[in-house]
Design a protein around this motif. Sequence first.
Motif, mmCIF file in Angstrom:
data_model
loop_
_atom_site.group_PDB
_atom_site.id
_atom_site.type_symbol
_atom_site.label_atom_id
_atom_site.label_comp_id
_atom_site.label_asym_id
_atom_site.label_seq_id
_atom_site.Cartn_x
_atom_site.Cartn_y
_atom_site.Cartn_z
ATOM 1 N N GLU A 1 0.923 -1.211 0.017
ATOM 2 C CA GLU A 1 0.131 -0.165 -0.144
ATOM 3 C C GLU A 1 0.831 1.429 0.057
ATOM 4 N N GLN A 2 2.074 1.097 0.354
ATOM 5 C CA GLN A 2 3.057 2.382 0.468
ATOM 6 C C GLN A 2 3.659 2.715 -0.950
ATOM 7 N N ILE A 3 3.611 1.753 -1.800
ATOM 8 C CA ILE A 3 4.231 1.980 -3.086
ATOM 9 C C ILE A 3 3.681 3.276 -3.856
ATOM 10 N N GLY A 4 4.767 4.100 -4.369
ATOM 11 C CA GLY A 4 4.437 5.412 -4.817
ATOM 12 C C GLY A 4 4.313 6.421 -4.067
ATOM 13 N N SER A 5 4.224 6.118 -2.835
ATOM 14 C CA SER A 5 4.070 7.278 -1.687
ATOM 15 C C SER A 5 5.701 7.878 -1.497
ATOM 16 N N LEU A 6 5.687 9.005 -1.014
ATOM 17 C CA LEU A 6 7.051 9.866 -0.658
ATOM 18 C C LEU A 6 7.375 9.208 0.919
ATOM 19 N N LEU A 7 8.537 8.537 0.944
ATOM 20 C CA LEU A 7 9.026 8.193 2.290
ATOM 21 C C LEU A 7 9.169 9.073 3.404
ATOM 22 N N PRO A 8 8.531 9.111 4.565
ATOM 23 C CA PRO A 8 8.599 10.064 5.417
ATOM 24 C C PRO A 8 9.820 10.806 5.918
ATOM 25 N N TYR A 9 10.721 9.996 5.868
ATOM 26 C CA TYR A 9 11.981 10.332 6.162
ATOM 27 C C TYR A 9 13.239 10.612 4.946
ATOM 28 N N ALA A 10 12.437 10.887 4.087
ATOM 29 C CA ALA A 10 13.085 11.195 2.625
ATOM 30 C C ALA A 10 14.546 12.154 2.678
ATOM 31 N N ASP A 11 13.918 13.325 3.384
ATOM 32 C CA ASP A 11 15.020 14.549 3.413
ATOM 33 C C ASP A 11 16.107 14.098 4.392
ATOM 34 N N GLU A 12 16.117 13.489 5.628
ATOM 35 C CA GLU A 12 17.044 12.840 6.253
ATOM 36 C C GLU A 12 17.985 12.067 5.444
ATOM 37 N N LEU A 13 17.121 11.162 4.496
ATOM 38 C CA LEU A 13 17.862 9.945 3.965
ATOM 39 C C LEU A 13 18.935 10.818 2.938
ATOM 40 N N LYS A 14 18.588 11.919 2.055
ATOM 41 C CA LYS A 14 19.439 12.580 1.389
ATOM 42 C C LYS A 14 20.581 13.074 1.932
ATOM 43 N N ARG A 15 20.562 13.380 3.173
ATOM 44 C CA ARG A 15 21.547 14.077 3.854
ATOM 45 C C ARG A 15 22.534 12.956 4.441
ATOM 46 N N ALA A 16 21.962 11.635 4.681
ATOM 47 C CA ALA A 16 22.588 10.793 5.320
ATOM 48 C C ALA A 16 23.482 9.871 4.370
ATOM 49 N N LYS A 17 22.831 9.683 3.181
ATOM 50 C CA LYS A 17 23.302 8.843 2.096
ATOM 51 C C LYS A 17 23.714 7.115 2.633
ATOM 52 N N ALA A 18 24.303 7.096 3.660
ATOM 53 C CA ALA A 18 24.635 5.657 3.926
ATOM 54 C C ALA A 18 24.653 5.609 5.544
ATOM 55 N N GLY A 19 24.661 4.435 6.095
ATOM 56 C CA GLY A 19 24.819 4.454 7.622
ATOM 57 C C GLY A 19 23.506 4.359 8.256
ATOM 58 N N PHE A 20 23.445 4.870 9.501
ATOM 59 C CA PHE A 20 22.125 4.981 10.071
ATOM 60 C C PHE A 20 21.806 6.279 11.071
ATOM 61 N N PHE A 21 20.721 6.534 11.321
ATOM 62 C CA PHE A 21 20.255 7.653 12.023
ATOM 63 C C PHE A 21 18.968 7.468 12.897
ATOM 64 N N GLU A 22 18.891 8.225 14.122
ATOM 65 C CA GLU A 22 17.683 8.049 15.082
ATOM 66 C C GLU A 22 16.817 9.371 14.795
ATOM 67 N N LEU A 23 15.366 8.848 14.525
ATOM 68 C CA LEU A 23 14.725 10.173 14.387
ATOM 69 C C LEU A 23 13.782 10.222 15.806
ATOM 70 N N LYS A 24 14.154 10.819 16.832
ATOM 71 C CA LYS A 24 13.371 10.888 18.102
ATOM 72 C C LYS A 24 12.036 11.217 18.122
ATOM 73 N N ASP A 25 11.708 12.119 17.263
ATOM 74 C CA ASP A 25 10.524 12.536 17.158
ATOM 75 C C ASP A 25 9.478 11.537 16.560
ATOM 76 N N SER A 26 10.000 10.742 15.624
ATOM 77 C CA SER A 26 9.026 9.743 15.010
ATOM 78 C C SER A 26 9.491 8.483 15.886
#
Length: 603
Positions: A246-271
């Motif tokens: 059902e999520q295919i075609g929608s924008l991933l909620p964390y897309a902006d953070e992913l563009k900055r991260a590129k690789a690795g991992f990060f924590e979204l405390k708000d989410s």
Amino acid sequence: MRGIAEACQRLFLGTIQRKLVFAFLFVIVLPIVLSGILSIGLIQSSVKSKANIGNEMALSQAAAQVERVFRDMLIASNTLMLDDEISGILTDSSKDDPTERYYTSSVMNSKFFNIQTSTLDYYPNHFIAVIDRSGSMYATFPPESGASDALLGLLKEERVPSNANYLQMSGSSHLIDYAPLGQPIRYIVLTRAYMELGNGKKLGDIVIGMPESELAGILRELGAEQGIGGYVINEDGYIVSSSNEEQIGSLLPYADELKRAKAGFFELKDSRVIVNVKYLDRLGWSVVQVVPDDVLFADAYSIRNSLVYVNALFLLVFFGLSFFIARSLSKPISNLNKATERLAAGHLETRVDVLRKDELGKLSLKFNKMAAQIHELFSKVNEEQKTKRELELKMLYAQINPHFLFNTLNSIRWLADASKVFNVSKVIVALANLLKSSILSKNEWITVREEIENVKNYVTIQKFRYASLFADEYDIDDDTLDCGIPKLILQPLVENSIIHGFEGLERQGLLRIRVRREDERIVVTVSDNGVGADPERLKEIAEGRRASSGKFSGIGIANVNDRLILHYGSEFALGIQGEPGEGMRMTVVIPVRTLTPEEDGHV
């Protein structure tokens, strides 16, 4: 500072209960809470560190499998590009001939079959298509399936160059009707220009479709069953494939953070999630794993809950002991306070139980002694008031000389008999008997027999007054005649029926009086067939707002109701029913009572 000092002073110099609470908070509760918070923090930190290592390994494996799918699609396209026979078919202008077209289709199907069995054999429901410059298509699905038009539209949607060389994976998935299954399937598509190797001239386009479910199966291995989300997204952050379709075609909620991260991992405390990402350079895609805190720290939360339950049990035990000690001190004081309030409210019989021999016990004894003295004093005052009221009543009775009144009535009766006016004589006798019962008898209680006689005397007088206005009927159970009843309870009810019920009645009225015994209660019913009353008029009668100058005693319906409640309580209040034009019905229900010799003047 002054406010803090005052608060501390109230804690240290307040009640024992406050001191116990203060000691509990700072000696027991605070260390337990702090140690619990510290323990949970250390556990979560350890879990996060170990989980990140495991999630990174799983994500790398998933990224490698996605790249393998792309690599197999690329190998299939290379095989087509390097086949000279296919190149010749695309450049041959005689393929429009039906015979030639059948031959070339057979050759292309053979080529496709070889690629499918050698390279794409692991992927069910895939398709291969080659489209020449004129729009003619060779594909692994039948021409009549309708998928040909869908592929031509797909090339426009993917914006493939018309003459230049290109190789690209689709930035989104596409729904295409797959004939063997008879239903649309979501595909990930590789498109590539078919270039002639010798001169670099574009001969057509290669389209290879892979079911999106192949990628979704890889993503589910990241932990979809445990609530972990797996995604493949394009450069713009839109979801190409997901473990949740059902999520295919929608924008991933964390897309902006992913563009900055590129690789690795990060924590979204708000989410409240931890995101792991692996960027695929050749595809322009990213493989993303989203782990909710609830899943990652499930074990830590379980340990935390266990600690909370254990600590809560310990605190309950301590609270129970503290409550027992505090209650043993505060309960006697609370009982004294409640007893004082009841005494102030007029309950003079209030006493407290003396169960202690300390200062609180002595205080309870003194309270009981004081309450007894107050009760005795009020009893004396009430007795004096009662005597005073009886003297006042006797003074009122003394204002009328009963013997003079009865002698006069007897003289009138003799005159009536001498004149042979017997109706007048009958009325005078009834009036004399009624006055005798109401004036000479000082008893509040009389028998039902006497009360019925009073009613009959009153009805005799009213019949003489109103001629043939109404008739009367009596239905009296014999076992009720000697039972006690307050004097002048029924006469006002009968009076109401005659004066208000039969007033303006065009037919002869009927007054019914019924007395019956039901177990330990006597039920008296006074009913009539008069004009009746609406709810508003019933209320006026009950409240005594319909007074009449022709009444005998001046005791109204409201007075009867008050006397019944005074003698028996509110559950024995007078019952009044009626409807306009259907008469009225009044019901008196009283407990069965046998009169004492003092109450019965005949004994």
